[in-house]
Design an enzyme around this catalytic site. Structure first.
Site, PDB file in Angstrom:
ATOM      1  N   CYS A 103       0.807  -1.220   0.000  1.00  0.00           N
ATOM      2  CA  CYS A 103       0.000   0.000   0.000  1.00  0.00           C
ATOM      3  C   CYS A 103       0.841   1.272   0.000  1.00  0.00           C
ATOM      4  CB  CYS A 103      -0.947   0.001   1.198  1.00  0.00           C
ATOM      5  SG  CYS A 103      -2.055  -1.423   1.264  1.00  0.00           S
ATOM      6  N   HIS A 119      -3.593   7.093   3.359  1.00  0.00           N
ATOM      7  CA  HIS A 119      -3.953   5.844   2.697  1.00  0.00           C
ATOM      8  C   HIS A 119      -5.362   5.446   3.127  1.00  0.00           C
ATOM      9  CE1 HIS A 119      -4.127   1.785   1.358  1.00  0.00           C
ATOM     10  NE2 HIS A 119      -3.856   1.240   2.542  1.00  0.00           N
ATOM     11  N   ASN A 158     -10.129  -0.241   0.069  1.00  0.00           N
ATOM     12  CA  ASN A 158      -8.676  -0.169   0.116  1.00  0.00           C
ATOM     13  C   ASN A 158      -8.119  -0.612  -1.236  1.00  0.00           C
ATOM     14  OD1 ASN A 158      -5.930  -0.526   0.527  1.00  0.00           O
ATOM     15  ND2 ASN A 158      -6.149  -1.555   2.495  1.00  0.00           N
TER      16      ASN A 158
END
Length: 329
Positions: A114, A256, A286
């Site tokens: 990520c 994020h 996500n």
């Protein structure tokens, strides 16, 4: 940073297919209320059969190039941050180069999960420092729904597919965003808390072997949550202090987009008002390495990125990896 690089264009792309929480209820032991209250996610985009990461990145790249006002032929470097590449070989960046109709660029994949886009931002700035004539496409793209165990309700509800991209060079132009500073970190001793191990050299396949659970996302959620909040907030504080700033100097925080509780906890630790924290998690879930560039492009479309603004990025991913970047518009 002694030399700065500049972002000239923003782009994003998500597959047309949308999977809502109510859709998930039909085949996963979960419900909309449970997902929304624990994650903040309402829906996510999912690739169709045959649609791959390079397809998403290519479309996001086209938008970013158009936003920057340049053609693909101007690119000298193509960087793709992803943990779900089209294949082990060739790399996804080479495929994107071909789909953009060009040849001759340096094409490189990067995997910091990520955190991939923010890690890639430092790579891009390093390349512009070596040569001021570079024009770089930096993208983050994922098709994580292809690596989900749909019987694991704790992970399968979290992720979506998307791509985001930016164009970077050493030259400042009207409307460009300066990359003021970047701070990155990692801790490999925590690697087993978030993995997609199957198929790698540590968990190799044999011909005709059934696909094991290790092929899919495996995560110890509570531990990841704890480390994510601490690491994201801490690295932001380090970056701000180095630049003689405090959180009150930040006009917009783009974290994020992993989990609304993580986002809220990071904002609270940094003492940044909720109205200054960008969230689009509810619509995309996500999206891993795509999360930050997707959010940047979304924020620009919403008119939130105005001249003079200081925008703080922060991220956390498997590895563990984490980072922060400061942009000035």
């Amino acid at each position: 940073m002694t030399k700065h690089c500049y972002i000239h264009g923003f782009g994003s792309f998500a597959p047309a297919k949308v999977l809502t929480n109510h859709d998930l209820e039909k085949f996963v032991d979960t419900n909309d209320e449970w997902i929304r209250t624990r994650t903040g996610i309402e829906e996510r985009h999912v690739v169709e059969e045959g649609q791959c990461t390079s397809d998403l990145v290519t479309e996001a790249a086209k938008v970013a190039l158009a936003d920057a006002g340049i053609g693909a032929e101007a690119l000298t470097h193509i960087l793709v941050a992803t943990c779900t590449p089209d294949a082990y070989c060739p790399n996804t960046a080479c495929v994107v180069e071909d789909k953009l109709g060009i040849k001759g660029a340096m094409a490189l994949d990067m995997n910091a999960a990520c955190s991939g886009f923010v890690y890639g931002l430092q790579v891009a700035c390093g390349l512009t420092a070596v040569s001021e004539d570079t024009t770089i496409l930096l993208s983050g793209g994922e098709t994580l729904t292809t690596r989900l165990n749909w019987e694991d309700r704790n992970t399968c509800v979290l992720f979506g597919d998307a791509a985001g991209a930016v164009v970077i060079s050493a030259k400042q132009t009207p409307g460009s965003a300066k990359v003021v500073d970047i701070e990155l970190s990692s801790d490999g001793s925590l690697r087993d808390l978030l993995t997609i191990a199957g198929g790698g050299s540590s968990v190799p396949y044999k011909l005709n072997q059934p696909v094991p659970a290790e092929h899919f996302v495996m995560m110890q959620g509570r531990e990841v949550f704890k480390h994510a909040v601490r690491s994201m907030a801490g690295i932001c504080e380090t970056l701000l202090t180095r630049n003689g700033m405090t959180a009150s100097d930040v006009d917009l925080l783009i974290p994020h987009q992993a989990n609304i509780r993580i986002i809220e906890a990071v904002g609270k630790k940094l003492e940044i008002e909720s109205e200054k924290v960008f969230v689009n998690l509810n619509k995309f879930g996500n999206t891993s390495a795509a999360s930050i560039p997707l959010a940047l492009a979304d924020a620009k479309r919403q008119g939130l990125l105005k001249p003079g603004m200081r925008v703080l990025l922060t991220t956390f991913g498997g590895g563990f990896t984490w980072g922060s970047a400061l942009l000035e518009f």
